[in-house]
Structures are given as C-alpha cells and as structure tokens.
Design an enzyme around this catalytic site. Structure first.
Site, PDB file in Angstrom:
ATOM      1  CB  CYS A  30      -2.514   4.606  10.655  1.00  0.00           C
ATOM      2  SG  CYS A  30      -2.977   6.290  10.483  1.00  0.00           S
TER       3      CYS A  30
ATOM      4  CB  CYS B 280      -6.413   7.250   8.796  1.00  0.00           C
ATOM      5  SG  CYS B 280      -5.412   8.126   8.199  1.00  0.00           S
TER       6      CYS B 280
ATOM      7  CG  ASN C 113       1.841   8.036   1.100  1.00  0.00           C
ATOM      8  OD1 ASN C 113       1.282   7.835   0.070  1.00  0.00           O
ATOM      9  ND2 ASN C 113       2.738   7.529   1.665  1.00  0.00           N
TER      10      ASN C 113
ATOM     11  CD  GLU D 283      -5.397   5.712   4.905  1.00  0.00           C
ATOM     12  OE1 GLU D 283      -4.541   6.608   4.701  1.00  0.00           O
ATOM     13  OE2 GLU D 283      -5.336   4.598   5.474  1.00  0.00           O
TER      14      GLU D 283
ATOM     15  CB  CYS E 198      -2.409   8.958   6.158  1.00  0.00           C
ATOM     16  SG  CYS E 198      -1.488   8.187   7.776  1.00  0.00           S
TER      17      CYS E 198
ATOM     18  CD  GLU F  62       7.074   9.122   3.227  1.00  0.00           C
ATOM     19  OE1 GLU F  62       6.646   7.944   3.558  1.00  0.00           O
ATOM     20  OE2 GLU F  62       8.155   9.526   3.072  1.00  0.00           O
TER      21      GLU F  62
END
Ligand SMILES: [Zn+2]
Length: 145
Positions: A102, A105, A58, A71, A69, A60
């Site tokens: 999530c 994703c 991830n 993924e 993310c 940010e």
C-alpha cells in the site's frame, strides 16, 4: 534483464531462485496473520544486505486504523534488531492479481530499502518482480529535508 519479469502462466521465473527463501519466509509469515476483520492474510519478508531475512504478517486491530501491514511489521522487526540496508522485499497474498504494498508501506520501504527489488507472489506460485522505483517513482525522502 527487464525490471519486470512477470509470468502469466503461473510458474516461477527461473531467474528468481535467489528469491525463493524470501518468498518462502513471506508465505510462512502469512500463516500467522491476525486478520479477523478482513480475513485478508498477507505475509512479507525483507532481506538485509547481511543476508538475514525478517518476516512479518498483517496485524489487524478492532479500531481498524491501528492495523499494521505485513511489510511494515517485517521492516520494523529488522530495524529493531539492528539491521540497516536491505536489497529485496517479498509480499505474499492469496489473490490471483498479485498484491502490491500500500502507499504507506511504499513510503516506509523506500526510506529503509531504497530502490530494492520487490517480489509479489501468491499461493499458486505466480510471481512478479519490480523495483521500488517502479512502485514509488517520485518518492519523498530525507533528500528534501
Ligand atoms: Zn501497507
């Protein structure tokens, strides 16, 4: 074989050996997570049908909304290097309750991976296995366009 093979005792399922490299790649990628705001570090890896593994963490951003993310980083890396067709995804986080992809994703993974195997793992060796169709049972995809 059951679609879900979770072990509550924290040990790896003996049938998950072919997924070890994938989980290891996700775990290693997690160490590179850029998560100064949440400190929630996630690693992911996707396995192409060619056998190549692509990992991501991830990343940010101070705006929060631009955060990406693990993924999606992994799958976009693979796509950008010319890979198409994937059969397995791993997600690793340091949580007792394993962390699933999530919603965003799941949509992206469905589009590029279809009904791939999804392996969730933590740093203690706990592992759970799903299919994408378990996580996204009625997907929207190009078949509706
Ligand atoms: Zn996500």
């Amino acid at each position: 074989m059951s679609k879900r093979e979770a072990r509550k005792d924290g040990k790896q399922n003996p049938q998950s050996g072919h997924l070890d490299a994938l989980v290891t790649a996700a775990r290693t990628a997690r160490e590179h997570a850029h998560a100064p705001f949440s400190n929630f570090r996630v690693g992911a890896a996707v396995r192409a049908k060619s056998g190549r593994i692509f990992s991501g963490c991830n990343v940010e951003n101070a705006t929060y909304s631009l955060t990406l993310c693990a993924e999606r980083v992994a799958i976009f890396k693979a796509i950008s290097e010319g890979e198409r067709g994937f059969d397995a995804v791993a997600v690793v986080a340091d949580t007792d309750t394993l962390t699933p992809p999530c919603g965003s994703c799941r949509q992206i993974l469905w589009e590029f991976c279809g009904d791939a195997e999804v392996v969730l793992a933590n740093l203690k060796g706990k592992i759970e296995r799903y299919r994408m169709s378990d996580l996204l049972p009625k997907p929207f995809d190009q078949s509706f366009l």
